[in-house]
Write an enzyme that holds these catalytic residues in place. Structure first.
Site, mmCIF file in Angstrom:
data_model
loop_
_atom_site.group_PDB
_atom_site.id
_atom_site.type_symbol
_atom_site.label_atom_id
_atom_site.label_comp_id
_atom_site.label_asym_id
_atom_site.label_seq_id
_atom_site.Cartn_x
_atom_site.Cartn_y
_atom_site.Cartn_z
ATOM 1 N N ASP A 1 -7.130 4.079 13.203
ATOM 2 C CA ASP A 1 -5.797 4.637 12.989
ATOM 3 C C ASP A 1 -5.823 5.920 12.161
ATOM 4 O O ASP A 1 -5.051 6.839 12.407
ATOM 5 C CB ASP A 1 -4.887 3.585 12.350
ATOM 6 C CG ASP A 1 -4.548 2.462 13.323
ATOM 7 O OD1 ASP A 1 -4.406 2.760 14.521
ATOM 8 O OD2 ASP A 1 -4.440 1.297 12.899
ATOM 9 N N ASP B 1 0.821 -1.225 0.000
ATOM 10 C CA ASP B 1 0.000 0.000 0.000
ATOM 11 C C ASP B 1 0.848 1.266 0.000
ATOM 12 O O ASP B 1 0.675 2.142 -0.840
ATOM 13 C CB ASP B 1 -0.897 0.053 1.255
ATOM 14 C CG ASP B 1 -2.138 -0.810 1.099
ATOM 15 O OD1 ASP B 1 -2.411 -1.270 -0.018
ATOM 16 O OD2 ASP B 1 -2.833 -1.016 2.116
ATOM 17 N N ARG C 1 0.703 5.176 17.303
ATOM 18 C CA ARG C 1 0.366 6.239 16.337
ATOM 19 C C ARG C 1 0.854 7.609 16.771
ATOM 20 O O ARG C 1 1.428 8.339 15.970
ATOM 21 C CB ARG C 1 -1.138 6.271 16.042
ATOM 22 C CG ARG C 1 -1.718 4.987 15.435
ATOM 23 C CD ARG C 1 -0.854 4.390 14.355
ATOM 24 N NE ARG C 1 -1.414 3.190 13.770
ATOM 25 C CZ ARG C 1 -0.771 2.042 13.583
ATOM 26 N NH1 ARG C 1 0.490 1.928 13.953
ATOM 27 N NH2 ARG C 1 -1.349 1.017 13.015
ATOM 28 N N SER D 1 -4.948 -8.731 8.817
ATOM 29 C CA SER D 1 -4.319 -7.428 8.945
ATOM 30 C C SER D 1 -3.598 -7.405 10.292
ATOM 31 O O SER D 1 -4.207 -7.614 11.338
ATOM 32 C CB SER D 1 -5.388 -6.340 8.878
ATOM 33 O OG SER D 1 -4.837 -5.118 9.308
HETATM 34 N N1 ARG Z 1 -8.360 -2.292 16.790
HETATM 35 C C1 ARG Z 1 -7.064 -1.923 17.246
HETATM 36 C C2 ARG Z 1 -6.984 -0.441 17.436
HETATM 37 O O1 ARG Z 1 -7.747 0.280 16.906
HETATM 38 C C3 ARG Z 1 -5.985 -2.452 16.336
HETATM 39 C C4 ARG Z 1 -5.746 -1.695 15.100
HETATM 40 C C5 ARG Z 1 -4.715 -2.350 14.236
HETATM 41 N N2 ARG Z 1 -4.343 -1.530 13.122
HETATM 42 C C6 ARG Z 1 -4.045 -2.022 11.931
HETATM 43 N N3 ARG Z 1 -3.765 -1.151 11.011
HETATM 44 N N4 ARG Z 1 -4.076 -3.296 11.641
HETATM 45 O O2 ARG Z 1 -6.150 0.030 18.142
#
Ligand code: ARG
Length: 402
Positions: free
Chosen positions: A125, A15, A96, A177
């Site tokens: 995110d 990506d 993040r 993912s």
């Molecule tokens: N659901 C979790 C969160 O919002 C995990 C997110 C994982 N992110 C990803 N891009 N796979 O913190």
């Protein structure tokens, strides 16, 4: 006029590699790529750097953020015993803001107008990147190509990439993912989208099947100074090293798996699997030490602050004024959180089975039922009369009315 410029949060995956080309070709924007190392399992960093340059990035900055992540982000998370919805130790939500901080710093340094991320349009995110970046510099603009481009399937994306000489992976796409860092690993998508399905065993990498853990329990003593882990079994080592050790030990005993349906900020529920042995073990130990060292009303009030802190961080408000005020409260609670906690790992569990501290508020004389008892039982009678007076009065009145 000079071309506009963007700083991209780059992972080295398909990506964000396609994104570099897309920004240059479709948006006419120069790209500086940034890779932040927060302890994720990753490809060779030199390889990633070269890939970004091959895609046309002007530069690719690879930053080792691990120490900073542990000392400035995870230290706070542990002081908050942070668990979103009482379960999830905020693995991705914690990484993040540190990425955002450096994206914004680099954007300012390179006089870039844009910050770019590779998040989808329905996750948390994207919110964390954008709200975070705009809190640190409200004049920046955001580009979220995945929300915008018409490369809707992986096939379409690979075709677009091939046509422009972007190397595409030859192996099958991961069915899941994944996101990971020192604090743990997150797994979503594929078969996990059915919340009734038990997660297949091959999704786990940090933790062994709890049934297969060693038959003998393992004890580990974690030392804390002012709320920060500082030693294992009496040996002073860094917080970062302690997390790594507890990830290994916990993982070996099958401890640290979480299977939950959680509420995303954008309003949907999603099924998430986490592996966070070190984080959960440290929260268990830290709480046990606070139970011993924090005064009752402070401890009770702190629980409400902890919940709010976790929610704010999950929502991407790391740099907000409320979150900063909560940080200040948490910091004021930690100076007395000193001492040792004995953890026992066995077949998928980790329990605090011992705690001691120079700052302990546990008074043996007050607590014991043995002959050393120093508690004044006679004082209890009067205390209870007054403490219960209000409800007793109410109960009398209720009887009269019946
Ligand atoms: N659901 C979790 C969160 O919002 C995990 C997110 C994982 N992110 C990803 N891009 N796979 O913190």
């Amino acid at each position: 006029m000079a071309r506009e410029k963007a700083v991209l949060a780059y992972s080295g995956g398909l990506d964000t590699s396609v994104m570099i080309k897309w920004l240059i070709e479709e948006k006419d924007i120069d790209v500086v790529a940034m890779v932040g190392d927060v302890g994720q399992k990753r490809q060779d960093l030199d390889f990633i750097r070269q890939k970004a340059i091959d895609m046309g990035a002007q530069e690719c900055l690879v930053l080792d953020l691990r120490e900073e992540f542990v000392n400035e982000y995870l230290t706070l998370a542990l002081s908050a015993n942070a668990l979103y919805e009482n379960k999830y130790p905020l693995v991705s939500a914690l990484s993040r803001p540190i990425l955002v901080k450096h994206l914004v710093r680099i954007a300012e340094q390179y006089q870039a107008q844009y910050v770019v991320h590779g998040c989808t349009g329905k996750g948390n995110d994207q919110v964390r990147f954008e709200v975070g970046a705009l809190t640190l510099n409200p004049d920046l603009k955001i580009v979220a190509p995945v929300r915008e481009w018409d490369l809707l399937t992986r096939e379409a994306e690979m075709d677009w990439a091939r046509a422009r000489g972007v190397p595409v992976p030859t192996t099958m796409a991961e069915p899941y993912s994944i996101d990971d860092n020192i604090w743990g690993r997150t797994i979503e998508c594929g078969i996990l989208e059915d919340p009734w399905e038990e997660p297949p065993s091959d999704i786990y990498q940090l933790t062994q099947d709890p049934d297969m853990g060693p038959d003998q329990p393992e004890y580990v003593v974690v030392g804390f100074k002012a709320g920060v882990p500082s030693a294992i079994d009496g040996q002073p080592i860094s917080f970062m090293e302690i997390i790594t050790r507890l990830n290994e030990i916990g993982g070996k005993h099958g401890y640290g798996r979480i299977d939950m349906v959680e509420n995303r900020l954008v309003g949907l529920k999603s099924r998430e699997i986490y592996e966070t042995p070190g984080a959960l073990a440290l929260i268990e130990a830290h709480k046990a030490l606070e139970d011993l060292t924090l005064e009752r009303d402070l401890l009770h009030y702190k629980l409400t602050i902890e919940q709010e802190w976790a929610t704010q961080v999950y929502y991407g408000h790391w740099y907000s004024p409320l979150k900063q005020a909560l940080d200040a409260f948490l910091a004021s609670t930690q100076p007395s959180v000193n001492g040792d906690v004995r953890l026992k790992f066995h077949k998928g569990s980790c329990l605090a089975v011992g705690r001691r501290s120079d700052c302990s508020l546990y008074d043996f004389g007050l607590a014991t039922y043995g002959e050393k008892d120093s508690f004044d039982r006679n004082a209890s009678k009067g205390f209870i009369d007054i403490f219960g007076l209000s409800v007793q009065t109410w109960a009398r009145q209720q009887r009269k009315l019946k």
